[in-house]
Design an enzyme around this catalytic site. Structure first.
Site, mmCIF file in Angstrom:
data_model
loop_
_atom_site.group_PDB
_atom_site.id
_atom_site.type_symbol
_atom_site.label_atom_id
_atom_site.label_comp_id
_atom_site.label_asym_id
_atom_site.label_seq_id
_atom_site.Cartn_x
_atom_site.Cartn_y
_atom_site.Cartn_z
ATOM 1 N N HIS A 69 0.823 -1.200 0.000
ATOM 2 C CA HIS A 69 0.000 0.000 0.000
ATOM 3 C C HIS A 69 0.868 1.266 0.000
ATOM 4 O O HIS A 69 0.589 2.235 -0.703
ATOM 5 C CB HIS A 69 -0.923 -0.042 1.228
ATOM 6 C CG HIS A 69 -1.668 1.227 1.469
ATOM 7 N ND1 HIS A 69 -1.322 2.100 2.477
ATOM 8 C CD2 HIS A 69 -2.727 1.788 0.819
ATOM 9 C CE1 HIS A 69 -2.149 3.136 2.445
ATOM 10 N NE2 HIS A 69 -3.002 2.973 1.455
ATOM 11 N N GLU A 72 2.161 1.838 -3.403
ATOM 12 C CA GLU A 72 1.101 2.414 -4.250
ATOM 13 C C GLU A 72 1.072 3.941 -4.085
ATOM 14 O O GLU A 72 1.039 4.677 -5.077
ATOM 15 C CB GLU A 72 -0.250 1.796 -3.856
ATOM 16 C CG GLU A 72 -1.461 2.404 -4.522
ATOM 17 C CD GLU A 72 -2.528 2.821 -3.527
ATOM 18 O OE1 GLU A 72 -2.771 4.038 -3.415
ATOM 19 O OE2 GLU A 72 -3.119 1.949 -2.847
ATOM 20 N N HIS A 73 1.124 4.416 -2.838
ATOM 21 C CA HIS A 73 1.140 5.866 -2.623
ATOM 22 C C HIS A 73 2.337 6.509 -3.311
ATOM 23 O O HIS A 73 2.220 7.536 -3.958
ATOM 24 C CB HIS A 73 1.242 6.170 -1.123
ATOM 25 C CG HIS A 73 -0.081 6.269 -0.425
ATOM 26 N ND1 HIS A 73 -0.465 7.387 0.255
ATOM 27 C CD2 HIS A 73 -1.097 5.375 -0.302
ATOM 28 C CE1 HIS A 73 -1.669 7.189 0.778
ATOM 29 N NE2 HIS A 73 -2.072 5.972 0.460
ATOM 30 N N GLU A 144 -4.398 7.892 7.277
ATOM 31 C CA GLU A 144 -5.284 6.957 6.585
ATOM 32 C C GLU A 144 -5.583 5.760 7.500
ATOM 33 O O GLU A 144 -6.730 5.328 7.625
ATOM 34 C CB GLU A 144 -4.639 6.500 5.267
ATOM 35 C CG GLU A 144 -5.593 5.681 4.410
ATOM 36 C CD GLU A 144 -4.987 5.258 3.064
ATOM 37 O OE1 GLU A 144 -3.821 5.604 2.789
ATOM 38 O OE2 GLU A 144 -5.694 4.569 2.305
#
Lengths: 433, 438
Positions: A69, A72-73, A144
């Site tokens: 994740h 991905e950022h 997040e």
């Protein structure tokens, strides 16, 4: 190399595809009349791939939780700024999401599709990580994670997976923890990138009012310019998961108005993909619909007792290496709801579903499949999800037609057995600090 | 590169007044695989009405004369190839809407359609006009159960912290105005409602209140008009008007409100008055303003609060164009309250001072036009956006909206910025470390 076309006369739809020399699979699903053109570029790499062998060095690497994740950022960062601006100049909007088994980058555009397509292919194939930009992201991802920690629907399911699994990484939440993400650095990100972002591990899909041959040619030309050398098979290392559930029950307190309950049934019949996995999924899903859907006796009973509301739901998570049935929602009385659900399940296992209920569920599923084609983003999501399990959305209807009541009854018996049950409960915390 | 919005022709809604005064809006299109029928009952927004409408939205789901239980209704919908029949309540400005929506698979996709559309419309009619009754009013047991459901819904707002924070901000900001009403009404207004009262209230709504119905799908205008005339053929008196709400308010002092809960993330909401009604020539300027400020990943808020300062995962602004409100929301660490607030207010001040780059301006225009075109790909989204125009006596086609966006100049945006005034700063948080609020 030729473009393959697969059509479905009932849906009146076709999918065009080609495998490029680099191993990248390219699909186009035309949607005439749509203004939105939607493209995804996805890698078969998600949060569960946290232990693997780095192909170029042969090093056995265990990475911090949440790195897929995080990566991905960071893909959105370029040497010359952030990639959102590139899309913004084209009037397109980009996004991405990371799941347990895949990471998907996407854009949506009404004009400048071809230029946007180049940007998508290029940014995902051009990592740019620095110590500084990696540090900068930690605060954002921490927020997040904290946002999701305040969402009871997520927590109840994350806790359930933690209870069901002893060691399989699906028990760890996708974004990792505030502690684990602070251990991520640029070298680790590059190693993950080199392992999992080779075109042979990826799939491209475009949905919209598009000329399929032309889109496929554009992707092929883009990839040919980059001259990828072949990559050997990725070695993903998963720990040996015992068949039992790890913990019968997990209870957490949160600021909520009433409790939440999730029942999970662990499925140990895993290790395969393709048609067989799809057949299993269709059978179990139909069983759940017949047993727990709004048209069922059981639903009526628990609704009228005030134990559930509209948010009550059920799903079958069916992946190659893990699978589970999850049932639940908000309830005033988790114990009572659990008892009634288990009693209803047991009864259904003995009696089986009736023929009429079975037929209705099949009809509903046909309607659901047709309606799916209304939404480019939902269609793309489902198409990729089927693809990563080595099956095709275009096989779904055939599997559904071949399904018989006996398959559904067998699913009820095999997939909802009490010894595979774990329970996750969220309890209201006294409010006010 | 293609020019903004050129050679774009959007399908339109065609209007028809049914014999009983219901307004029908038809969009004929073959691009969807479904037919959507969506009816809206308009009502004045206040606590009593919102509570009753919400209760109605639940009780209608319990069934009709031909499908007298939720279970039988669900079975019938499954037989119609998984048709969906949904009810909802929401507000647009100071108006409450009760929606009933049917989605059916297009008959041309079925081997044996068996008159699916007709059967779907029959069920729609039945649910709307012949709910299950007992002694001429709603069934008592259904009413009691749905009162419970509604209580749980109202109390359950806290389960979604972002929505909770926004709703609380609206409540504080619009105290004394109808818009402060929660869309599901108020807990204390549930108890006194009797089956007879609610039934009478519902009959009144059907008979007198404005009703709009939309049809989007693969059927021509005349067919749709005939079918809906038949489906909605109940007698109506009509005539009840819903007054337009106020979209302007002078703010004398900025309110500051803080709620404490044991949360992992603080939720910061800033509420502004745009003072720009939907009918105002500056409507499109306002939409562009909001885009530059916070609607997109290229907007000032995302760039400065998230990308530059790493304070948040999200920082966005959104509009309520009927009531004339703008909200900025962000999820932050409680201890970063002041820093986040300073950065946000700086962005708003930059807008007013005209510190807007050509690139921000161009990107926003393109993004908004794209958004409008994409709206055409979703029957539900297009219906709602058109409905907002109807409510404000300014129904806009997608093309008119695109032209409106293209026509906005930087001077328009700066003028809009001058009209927008801060009203309320709301913060939901767990920490004692927020420090003195200014």
């Amino acid at each position: 190399m030729t473009v393959e076309v697969l059509t479905n006369p009932i849906l009146k739809e076709a999918v065009y595809s080609q495998v490029l020399p680099s191993g990248l699979k390219v699909f186009v699903l035309p949607r005439p009349g749509y203004n939105k053109k939607y493209a995804t570029f996805a890698t078969h790499y998600g949060s569960v791939d946290s232990h693997f062998v780095v192909p170029d060095t042969g090093v056995d690497l265990q990475v911090p939780d949440g790195i897929a994740h995080f990566l991905e950022h960071k893909m959105f960062e370029e040497e010359f700024g952030n990639i959102f601006d590139r899309f913004a100049k084209l009037g397109a909007s980009a996004n991405a999401y990371t799941e347990y088994v895949a990471t998907t980058y996407l854009f949506s555009a009404t004009d400048n599709f071809e230029a946007s397509l180049e940007v998508l292919l290029d940014f995902v194939q051009r990592p740019y990580f620095t110590d500084e930009n990696v540090e900068k992201e930690k605060g954002i991802i921490e927020q997040e994670i904290r946002m999701y920690r305040d969402m009871p629907r997520w927590r109840v399911q994350e806790n359930l997976l933690e209870a069901l699994y002893h060691v399989h990484p699906v028990r760890i939440n996708i974004a990792g923890s505030v502690e684990s993400i602070y251990r991520i650095n640029k070298d680790l990100l590059y190693q993950c990138y080199r392992t999992f972002y080779h075109p042979s591990n990826m799939v491209f899909l475009a949905v919209g009012d598009l000329d399929p041959e032309r889109v496929i040619q554009q992707v092929a030309d883009n990839q040919a310019r980059k001259g990828f050398s072949p990559q050997s098979q990725i070695k993903r290392l998963y720990p040996e998961e015992p068949p039992s559930v790890r913990q019968r029950e997990i209870v957490e307190e949160m600021v909520v108005s009433r409790p939440m309950l999730n029942l999970g049934f662990k499925d140990n019949a895993t290790g395969y993909a393709g048609r067989r996995l799809l057949e299993k999924e269709v059978a179990v899903t139909t069983a759940l619909e017949a047993l727990l859907g709004k048209s069922s006796e059981l639903y009526s009973r628990i609704y009228q007792e005030g134990l559930i509301d509209e948010g009550f739901g059920y799903e079958y998570m069916a992946e190659r290496d893990y699978a589970a049935v999850i049932i639940g929602g908000e309830t005033r009385d988790p114990q009572r709801l659990k008892d009634l659900l288990l009693e209803g399940i047991q009864q259904a296992q003995q009696q089986g579903v009736n023929e009429a209920a079975f037929e209705r569920q099949r009809r509903k599923a046909v309607g659901g499949l047709i309606s799916l084609f209304n939404s480019p983003e939902n269609l793309a999501y489902q198409f990729n999800h089927f693809y990563f399990r080595e099956t095709s959305l275009f096989d779904y209807q055939e599997v559904l037609e071949k399904l018989g009541p006996e398959d559904v009854n067998r699913s009820l018996r095999e997939h909802l057995s009490p010894e595979n049950l774990a329970v996750s409960v969220i309890k209201p915390k006294k409010t006010g600090v | 590169m293609k020019q903004l919005g050129d050679d774009y022709v959007a399908p339109e809604f065609r209007q028809h007044l049914l014999k009983n005064g219901i307004r029908l809006h038809v969009q004929t299109t073959r691009k969807f695989k479904t037919t959507t029928v969506n009816l809206f009952l308009h009502q004045n927004l206040n606590n009593e009405n919102a509570t009753r409408d919400a209760l109605l939205s639940y009780i209608l789901r319990r069934g009709s004369e031909t499908a007298p239980t939720t279970q039988i209704l669900a079975q019938k919908l499954e037989e119609l190839y998984g048709a969906s029949l949904r009810t909802d309540v929401f507000k647009m400005g100071e108006r409450h809407l009760l929606s009933l929506r049917l989605d059916l698979v297009g008959e041309r996709f079925l081997v044996q359609p068996d008159g699916l559309l007709r059967r779907g419309l029959d069920l729609f009619q039945d649910v709307l006009t012949r709910p299950v009754t007992e002694k001429g009013v709603f069934r008592q047991d259904y009413l009691d159960q749905e009162k419970d459901t509604l209580r749980r819904t109202i109390e359950g707002l806290i389960n979604d912290k972002g929505q909770y924070a926004l709703t609380r901000c609206v409540e504080e900001m619009c105290r004394g105005e109808p818009y402060a009403t929660f869309r599901y009404g108020r807990r204390e207004d549930i108890e006194p409602i009797s089956a007879a009262d609610l039934f009478r209230y519902y009959q009144g709504l059907l008979q007198a209140n404005p009703i709009d119905v939309f049809v989007v799908g693969d059927l021509d205008f005349q067919t749709a008009a005939d079918l809906l005339e038949e489906t909605l053929r109940f007698p109506r008196e009509g005539g009840r008007e819903i007054p337009a709400g106020a979209a302007e308010k002078e703010v004398t002092e900025v309110k500051r409100v803080m709620d404490r809960e044991d949360v992992n993330q603080g939720k910061l909401i800033l509420g502004y008055r745009t003072n720009i009604p939907y009918s105002d020539p500056d409507l499109f300027g306002l939409v562009v303003y909001n885009g530059i400020l916070g609607a997109f990943p290229h907007s000032k808020l995302f760039l400065n609060v998230r990308e530059k300062a790493s304070l948040a995962y999200y920082a966005v602004s959104r509009l309520e164009t009927t009531k004339g409100l703008l909200f900025i929301s962000s999820g932050i660490e409680s201890s970063n309250y002041q820093r986040a607030l300073d950065i946000i207010e700086e962005q708003v001040a930059d807008m007013a001072a005209g510190r807007i780059s050509q690139e921000e301006y161009d990107n926003t225009q393109k993004a908004l036009i794209s958004q409008l075109k994409e709206e055409e790909d979703s029957p539900g989204r297009r219906i709602l956006s058109y409905l907002e125009g109807l409510i404000n006596d300014r129904p806009l086609s997608t093309e008119e909206e695109i032209r409106g966006i293209i026509g906005v100049t930087r001077e328009d945006v700066i003028r809009v910025a001058g009209r927008i005034k801060p009203d309320t700063i709301y913060f939901l948080n767990s920490s004692q470390r927020v420090g003195e609020m200014r």
